[in-house]
Design an enzyme around this catalytic site. Structure first.
Site, PDB file in Angstrom:
ATOM      1  CG  HIS A  86      42.497  41.455  40.304  1.00 26.22           C
ATOM      2  ND1 HIS A  86      43.628  42.145  39.966  1.00 26.22           N
ATOM      3  CD2 HIS A  86      42.134  40.766  39.181  1.00 26.22           C
ATOM      4  CE1 HIS A  86      43.954  41.887  38.709  1.00 26.22           C
ATOM      5  NE2 HIS A  86      43.061  41.068  38.200  1.00 26.22           N
ATOM      6  CG  ASP A  87      36.675  41.286  39.699  1.00 29.74           C
ATOM      7  OD1 ASP A  87      37.584  41.028  38.886  1.00 29.74           O
ATOM      8  OD2 ASP A  87      35.706  40.537  39.899  1.00 29.74           O
ATOM      9  CB  SER A 101      43.613  41.505  35.077  1.00 29.64           C
ATOM     10  OG  SER A 101      43.849  40.234  35.622  1.00 29.64           O
ATOM     11  CG  ASP A 105      44.677  43.527  42.948  1.00 27.70           C
ATOM     12  OD1 ASP A 105      44.660  42.330  43.247  1.00 27.70           O
ATOM     13  OD2 ASP A 105      44.920  43.934  41.793  1.00 27.70           O
ATOM     14  NE  ARG A 147      34.399  33.207  36.804  1.00 23.31           N
ATOM     15  CZ  ARG A 147      34.931  34.298  36.297  1.00 23.31           C
ATOM     16  NH1 ARG A 147      36.197  34.314  35.916  1.00 23.31           N
ATOM     17  NH2 ARG A 147      34.219  35.413  36.172  1.00 23.31           N
TER      18      ARG A 147
END
Length: 369
Positions: free
Chosen positions: A349-350, A150, A316, A220
């Site tokens: 994405h994580d 990232s 992602d 967040r």
């Protein structure tokens, strides 16, 4: 220069000279917090720099001092693990502008008061410039590899381009060469949520007893959605209700996914500084390796001698495979050695932070060549 909000037991080092910044300013008395694992060998040629993501920190493979949770890449770094600390000396610095020991907007300026918005706006290259200065102070002149996912991948690419020859290998995971416009938009929503919170107080909230926790929590929540995949959200939560058998016909957390996001937002405020969030996401929004090359990415990599490995994930959508493929094509056009692979993973994405055994094999294999 310690953070006005958070402290860290990590080692730290104060740079002897002011750090010049892309915006034209400089930072004196810059303190950098970092963690190291393994031992630097006599030849000083086994160092690996690991760069963390947006709200990450230097606690790569050691417990987080605030949350008590294991290091964010504990599964990847250690004796016998893909990044093997029996073989490598691994360093992970906290980025410039953050709040876990490295100088940032919550740190004390020369007048003894927190910088707040007096802190200069920074770039990804500024973060890497601080990393390079730290390495020099530690006696590390070259790197076996630089690795990041990232925003960490952006730092890895920036180091390869702006300090050519410093890293033998560059492993960039789930990242981009220039921040996509949609991502800039998401980041602006988060920044506006923070600045719209009355407790932000123009960034001067440190000594007021109030902080923009509500705005930071919303920022967040919005960002966390982008880190996940539809598959993950559907499997984990679906449309299931939270602790109730029927809809409330109100605005509480009726759905499990709503409760989950509220928890993610509220827990984040206990470990991160709102102003740091503004500065770091602004640095990401500015990131564009092609800026000085009229959009020609291949030109960026001409003369770069590192070997590259690029990894993307099929779920992602924040930094999709097309972003990594573009970098791979540019590296090929520049004649740089590069391998590229898209890995299957359900997490979005994580994925680079979660259990994807194929990524373990890729990293171990790339470092063993």
């Amino acid at each position: 220069m310690a953070s006005a909000l958070f402290t860290s037991a990590s080692p730290w080092l104060e740079l002897p000279d002011p750090l010049p910044l892309d915006g034209g300013q400089s930072l004196a008395n810059l303190r950098i917090a970092y963690e190291t694992y393994g031992t630097l060998n006599a030849a000083r040629d086994n160092a690996i720099l690991v760069c963390h993501a947006t709200t990450g920190d230097q606690h790569l493979a050691s417990p987080h001092p605030i949350t008590g949770k294991p290091g964010w890449w504990d599964k990847m770094v250690g004796p016998g693990k893909p990044i093997d600390t029996d073989r490598f000396y691994v360093l992970c610095p906290n980025v410039l502008g953050s709040c876990m020991g490295t100088t940032g907007p919550g740190s004390l300026a020369s007048d003894g008061k927190p910088y707040g918005l007096r802190f200069p706006v920074i770039t990804i290259r500024d973060m890497v410039r601080a990393h390079v200065a730290l390495l020099a102070q530690l006696g590390v002149e070259s790197l076996y590899a630089v690795i990041g996912g990232s925003m960490g991948g952006m730092q890895a690419l920036s180091l390869a381009v702006n300090w050519p020859g410093m890293a033998q290998r560059v492993l960039a995971i789930a990242c981009t060469a220039a921040m996509p416009v949609q991502n800039i938009a998401f980041q602006e929503v988060g920044r506006q949520a923070i600045m719209a919170d009355p407790d932000w107080q123009g960034g001067n909230y440190y000594d007021s007893g109030r902080a923009p926790d509500a705005g930071l929590a919303v920022a967040r929540m919005a960002a966390h959605i982008t880190y996940l995949s539809e598959e993950t959200l559907s499997e984990k939560f679906g449309r299931r209700l939270q602790d109730r058998s029927a809809k409330s016909f109100g605005f509480g957390a009726d759905f499990q996914v709503e409760s989950y996001l509220r928890y993610q937002g509220s827990s984040f405020t206990g470990r991160f500084d709102a102003n740091s969030y503004l500065y770091i996401t602004r640095a990401m929004s500015y990131f564009d390796l092609t800026e000085a090359h009229e959009g020609r990415l291949a030109d960026v990599f001409r003369g770069v001698t590192s070997r590259f490995c690029l990894v993307s994930f099929d779920t992602d959508w924040l930094y999709p495979t097309s972003e990594s493929r573009r970098i791979a094509h540019a590296l090929n056009a520049a004649g740089a050695p590069v391998s590229f692979m898209e890995l299957a993973a359900p997490f979005g994405h994580d994925s680079f932070l979660l259990d994807v055994p194929a990524l373990d094999r890729v990293i171990a294999g790339f470092l063993s060549r």
